[in-house]
Design a protein around this motif. Structure first.
Motif, PDB file in Angstrom:
ATOM      1  N   CYS A  25       0.782  -1.190   0.161  1.00 42.96           N
ATOM      2  CA  CYS A  25       0.005  -0.025  -0.098  1.00 42.96           C
ATOM      3  C   CYS A  25       0.807   1.390   0.217  1.00 42.96           C
ATOM      4  O   CYS A  25       1.812   1.295   0.725  1.00 42.96           O
ATOM      5  CB  CYS A  25      -1.039  -0.082   1.056  1.00 42.96           C
ATOM      6  N   ILE A  26       0.399   2.142  -0.804  1.00 42.54           N
ATOM      7  CA  ILE A  26       1.356   3.316  -1.107  1.00 42.54           C
ATOM      8  C   ILE A  26       0.430   4.565  -0.525  1.00 42.54           C
ATOM      9  O   ILE A  26       1.148   5.647  -0.505  1.00 42.54           O
ATOM     10  CB  ILE A  26       1.705   3.646  -2.418  1.00 42.54           C
ATOM     11  N   ALA A  27      -0.676   4.311   0.135  1.00 49.55           N
ATOM     12  CA  ALA A  27      -1.525   5.577   0.861  1.00 49.55           C
ATOM     13  C   ALA A  27      -1.801   6.446  -0.323  1.00 49.55           C
ATOM     14  O   ALA A  27      -1.861   7.860   0.288  1.00 49.55           O
ATOM     15  CB  ALA A  27      -0.639   6.256   1.909  1.00 49.55           C
ATOM     16  N   GLN A  73      -4.661   6.962  -1.183  1.00 47.73           N
ATOM     17  CA  GLN A  73      -6.062   7.289  -0.975  1.00 47.73           C
ATOM     18  C   GLN A  73      -7.047   7.035  -2.110  1.00 47.73           C
ATOM     19  O   GLN A  73      -8.133   7.660  -2.141  1.00 47.73           O
ATOM     20  CB  GLN A  73      -6.016   8.584  -0.204  1.00 47.73           C
ATOM     21  N   THR A  74      -6.383   6.264  -3.247  1.00 49.63           N
ATOM     22  CA  THR A  74      -7.346   6.349  -4.472  1.00 49.63           C
ATOM     23  C   THR A  74      -8.852   5.634  -3.931  1.00 49.63           C
ATOM     24  O   THR A  74      -9.943   5.545  -4.346  1.00 49.63           O
ATOM     25  CB  THR A  74      -6.794   5.314  -5.619  1.00 49.63           C
ATOM     26  N   CYS A  75      -8.655   4.500  -2.964  1.00 51.00           N
ATOM     27  CA  CYS A  75      -9.735   3.587  -2.404  1.00 51.00           C
ATOM     28  C   CYS A  75     -10.416   4.719  -1.458  1.00 51.00           C
ATOM     29  O   CYS A  75     -11.717   4.440  -1.751  1.00 51.00           O
ATOM     30  CB  CYS A  75      -8.951   2.732  -1.295  1.00 51.00           C
ATOM     31  N   VAL A  80      -7.279   5.413   4.935  1.00 52.91           N
ATOM     32  CA  VAL A  80      -5.905   4.725   5.094  1.00 52.91           C
ATOM     33  C   VAL A  80      -5.381   5.764   6.053  1.00 52.91           C
ATOM     34  O   VAL A  80      -5.161   6.750   6.123  1.00 52.91           O
ATOM     35  CB  VAL A  80      -5.366   4.769   3.673  1.00 52.91           C
ATOM     36  N   PRO A 114      -4.783   0.586   5.286  1.00 51.95           N
ATOM     37  CA  PRO A 114      -6.252   0.846   4.536  1.00 51.95           C
ATOM     38  C   PRO A 114      -7.265   0.079   5.460  1.00 51.95           C
ATOM     39  O   PRO A 114      -7.042  -1.088   5.583  1.00 51.95           O
ATOM     40  CB  PRO A 114      -6.151   0.308   3.222  1.00 51.95           C
ATOM     41  N   ASN A 155     -10.469  -0.136  -7.447  1.00 46.70           N
ATOM     42  CA  ASN A 155      -9.737   1.275  -8.095  1.00 46.70           C
ATOM     43  C   ASN A 155      -8.481   1.187  -6.954  1.00 46.70           C
ATOM     44  O   ASN A 155      -7.665   2.186  -7.293  1.00 46.70           O
ATOM     45  CB  ASN A 155     -10.588   2.183  -7.435  1.00 46.70           C
ATOM     46  N   CYS A 156      -7.972   0.112  -6.710  1.00 44.42           N
ATOM     47  CA  CYS A 156      -6.843   0.249  -5.884  1.00 44.42           C
ATOM     48  C   CYS A 156      -5.485   0.296  -6.872  1.00 44.42           C
ATOM     49  O   CYS A 156      -5.307  -0.463  -7.568  1.00 44.42           O
ATOM     50  CB  CYS A 156      -6.565  -0.982  -5.047  1.00 44.42           C
ATOM     51  N   ILE A 157      -4.816   1.444  -6.662  1.00 47.35           N
ATOM     52  CA  ILE A 157      -3.714   1.759  -7.583  1.00 47.35           C
ATOM     53  C   ILE A 157      -2.586   0.735  -7.535  1.00 47.35           C
ATOM     54  O   ILE A 157      -1.901   0.282  -8.183  1.00 47.35           O
ATOM     55  CB  ILE A 157      -3.110   3.010  -7.253  1.00 47.35           C
ATOM     56  N   GLY A 158      -2.394   0.274  -6.277  1.00 49.23           N
ATOM     57  CA  GLY A 158      -1.060  -0.563  -5.732  1.00 49.23           C
ATOM     58  C   GLY A 158      -1.853  -2.181  -5.855  1.00 49.23           C
ATOM     59  O   GLY A 158      -0.574  -2.800  -5.729  1.00 49.23           O
ATOM     60  N   ILE A 212      -3.511  -4.029  -4.086  1.00 50.93           N
ATOM     61  CA  ILE A 212      -2.877  -4.550  -2.947  1.00 50.93           C
ATOM     62  C   ILE A 212      -3.857  -5.263  -2.373  1.00 50.93           C
ATOM     63  O   ILE A 212      -3.879  -6.096  -1.261  1.00 50.93           O
ATOM     64  CB  ILE A 212      -2.337  -3.660  -1.961  1.00 50.93           C
ATOM     65  N   ARG A 213      -5.118  -5.343  -2.883  1.00 45.54           N
ATOM     66  CA  ARG A 213      -6.448  -5.910  -2.436  1.00 45.54           C
ATOM     67  C   ARG A 213      -7.171  -6.980  -3.360  1.00 45.54           C
ATOM     68  O   ARG A 213      -7.247  -6.778  -4.250  1.00 45.54           O
ATOM     69  CB  ARG A 213      -7.340  -4.773  -2.149  1.00 45.54           C
TER      70      ARG A 213
END
Ligand code: SF4
Ligand code: SF4
Ligand code: SF4
Lengths: 302, 378
Positions: free
Chosen positions: B35-37, B39-41, B63, B153, B234-237, B239-240
């Motif tokens: 996670c890169i924080a 905040q897109t989520c 997050v 997050p 929508n998670c950019i990283g 990670i989910r």
């Protein structure tokens, strides 16, 4: 079960004995510290509704006709049946007066509350009082919010609802004057084709017609058939008006004597009533309340 | 009070209602190492669900930077402080009390009640490090270094034993049988805010305009159509992953969530000791303070980190991690064969397949055919 009420009484008695003069003879009765604004009252075990020659359709806490009804005091306890509940009783004494004009019946309820709370923001709760009447005057329903098929009729006044009635439902800018909000995506009133439904899509309680989400008159009418079943009904012109002064509330709730499909009080007849009080400043709401654990017999003057 | 099975604690716990597990249980797994924080989520959720009046302060997904961040303010510290010190046994059984068990008789759930100010600093502590002081420059040259933080997050955990539901005296909160999503009935809620007080994760929020409480709805309209929630897709990283978790006694190795939580045991519930059996699971960050991680994820966190570090040697696990973020659809099954990871629907329909290792092409920067120089812009 240990009663939290007992703790409070013992605590209160200990305090009184510390404060009272040594050698003071009368140990039987602990003096009740009345709030400055609270009328003097004797304990009662039934209430008479006096007949007055006045129009009681509108509530008036300061009207002279209240002199026709001698104030009586009842003792409330912390709601003991279901959690969450108050650990200690917050409103021990409720002072009652009642009058009728043949069409409407009005109750004036007074209790000590050190701070006035109208709620509004997050984590804030409103001062409130509720009167409960049986549907069936002959065979009284369970006093704790009625029973299955055995409903009670509740008139619930909140300081918050009175604020709505007097000043309108507060918008976000008045609840949080320093908040800055760039826009509400669905609130472009002039957007072509925009409908009310679309605008309210992001106000779920409003969109679904939850009575809680709308501007209130001062009093909600509620029908309940037991715990967790209470539901707000269309009102029958009941109204309320409270004044907080010098550490106490004086609230008048007025209602029609005859309500079709509801509770009814007849001149010269008998019924019963019960009460609950919430102190918003103590974060009381819902099941966190002080209440009268019995039906108080009501005699309505002819 | 009923006695119900809580597999996360390895013992039975007290809960006001009987055990009634849904047919399927909504769950998200987050890889905290990635996670890169951004905040897109958070914004995906916000723009989808909470752009109305009274929802201004609400972040159903947020997050926060650990250990200093918290929305609402210090929510985790305050509930842990209420509960006081509790212990785990060496074999991972919880010896302490849950929030329901520790509640005084007048309450359903031990709790602290947030005030409005507590909600007003959603990004407090962002990127603040914890750990010892840095003596000189160049600490990044030496790994591991003693500074750490990580991003956490959070959504509602659609708990198996929700505190919000337990605390509502109006029974306005329910857990859906079909997917375990926990919802507040917006027609019945009277805004008592008992759920706001009771939820230890503080994922139930009061709306002062509608005067009802609201919470993450698990994006049920998407889930009903086999699509993962907004904050996940929508998670950019990447990670989910959202899917459905089974309890360990009916876990399936080809279910992505079961695989990560039960089979590989690299994803753990957070603050399981609170006793709600929360259904968001975290692959713990490998670089953070072990004692802090143990407080948050329990004693199994250290093994989970070891197993995570060994993942590159496991082609199946590596394949599953490649599937995460590669489709909007909910994956019910997956398999990894001959270097290809494939995810499928409940009925076995293939939804996506990806190579576990991407092919690498090498070419010279100058394209003689066209007479141009090309940059590689991934
Ligand atoms: S979108 Fe993904 S990477 Fe970005 S903050 Fe959210 S969880 Fe982390
Ligand atoms: S995280 Fe909180 S709001 Fe969500 S289900 Fe659990 S107790 Fe309820
Ligand atoms: S699951 Fe949906 S409602 Fe819940 S936090 Fe994510 S985007 Fe928001």
């Amino acid at each position: 079960m240990k009663s939290p009420h007992i703790y409070r009484l013992l605590g209160g008695a200990a305090l009184v004995s510390l404060l009272s003069t040594p050698g003071c003879g009368d140990k039987g009765t602990a003096p009740t510290a009345a709030a400055p604004g609270l009328p003097a009252a004797e304990p009662i075990s039934e209430l008479t509704v006096a007949r007055v020659d006045a129009d009681l359709s509108k509530p008036d806490p300061d009207a002279s006709y209240w002199r026709s009804s001698a104030p009586g005091a009842i003792t409330l306890i912390a709601q003991p049946m279901i959690a969450p509940r108050p650990a200690l009783v917050t409103t021990e004494k409720l002072i009652l007066q009642a009058v009728h004009d043949g069409k409407h019946v009005a109750f004036r309820l007074s209790w000590a509350d050190p701070e006035m709370s109208e709620a509004g923001g997050l984590g804030q709760y409103s001062d409130a009082v509720a009167l409960q009447f049986p549907f069936n005057n002959e065979k009284l329903p369970p006093v704790m919010m009625g029973g299955d098929g055995d409903p009670v009729h509740i008139f619930h006044w909140r300081a918050q609802y009175q604020h709505d009635a007097e000043h309108g439902k507060p918008d976000m800018a008045s609840l949080y004057p320093n908040a800055s909000i760039d826009m509400y995506a669905m609130e472009f009133h002039d957007a072509p084709g925009g409908s009310r439904d679309e605008r309210e899509m992001f106000n779920p309680g409003v969109a679904l017609g939850n009575p809680q989400s709308f501007h209130k008159t001062a009093v909600d009418e509620i029908v309940s058939e037991g715990f967790s079943t209470s539901a707000v009904q269309a009102g029958h012109g009941s109204d309320g008006r409270g004044v907080w002064k010098d550490g106490s509330w004086s609230v008048v709730v007025t209602r029609a004597m005859t309500i079709d499909g509801g509770s009814t009080l007849a001149a010269g007849g008998k019924s019963a009533v019960s009460f609950a009080v919430w102190q918003g400043g103590q974060a009381e709401v819902g099941s966190r309340k002080s209440l009268y654990m019995n039906w108080l017999p009501l005699t309505v003057a002819p | 009070m009923s006695t119900v099975k809580n597999w996360q604690l390895g013992r039975d716990i007290a809960y006001p209602y009987d055990e009634n597990r849904p047919k399927k249980q909504w769950a998200i797994v987050f890889d905290l190492n990635k996670c890169i924080a951004c905040q897109t989520c958070t914004l995906a959720c916000k723009t989808t669900w909470t752009s109305g009046k009274g929802q201004e302060y609400m972040f159903w997904n947020n997050v926060e930077t650990k250990p200093w961040g918290g929305y609402p303010l210090a929510w985790d510290l305050r509930v842990l402080e209420k509960l006081g010190r509790q212990d785990w046994s060496a074999n991972g059984e919880y010896l302490g009390k849950t929030l329901v068990e520790a509640a005084p008789p007048s309450e359903r759930v031990l709790h602290w009640a947030p005030e409005d100010q507590d909600w007003m600093y959603p990004n407090i502590g962002e990127d603040d490090c914890a750990g010892g002081t840095v003596d000189g420059g160049g600490h990044m040259a030496q790994l591991p270094h003693d500074k750490w933080f990580f991003y956490l997050p959070r959504t509602c955990a659609h708990c198996t034993y929700p505190a919000c539901l337990a605390a509502c005296p109006r029974k306005a909160i329910y857990k859906r049988e079909e997917d375990g999503i926990v919802l507040i009935d917006q027609t019945r809620c009277k805004g008592y805010g008992e759920c706001v007080r009771a939820c230890p994760y503080k994922k139930s929020m009061y709306n002062p305009w509608t005067r009802t409480s609201e919470k993450c709805i698990g994006c049920y309209p998407a889930v009903e159509q086999g699509v993962q929630p907004q904050c996940v897709v929508n998670c950019i990283g990447k990670i989910r992953v959202m899917g459905f978790i089974n309890p360990p006694w009916s876990a399936r190795a080809d279910n992505p969530i079961d695989y990560l939580v039960h089979q590989k045991q690299i994803a753990l519930p957070y603050y399981p000791q609170l006793g709600l059996e929360p259904n968001i699971y975290y692959i713990p960050p490998v670089h953070a303070d072990p004692a802090y991680l143990e407080q948050m994820f329990g004693p199994r966190v250290h093994e989970a980190i070891e197993r995570y570090r060994a993942l590159p040697q496991d082609p199946v696990a590596a394949g599953l991690l490649c599937l995460i973020g590669s489709t909007d659809r909910i994956l019910h099954r997956f398999k990894v064969e001959r270097g290809i990871a494939t995810g499928s629907d409940a009925d076995g329909t293939e939804l996506v397949s990806v190579p576990v290792t991407e092919s690498i092409f090498e070419r010279s920067a100058f394209d003689a055919n066209l007479g141009v120089v090309r940059n590689n812009t991934p």
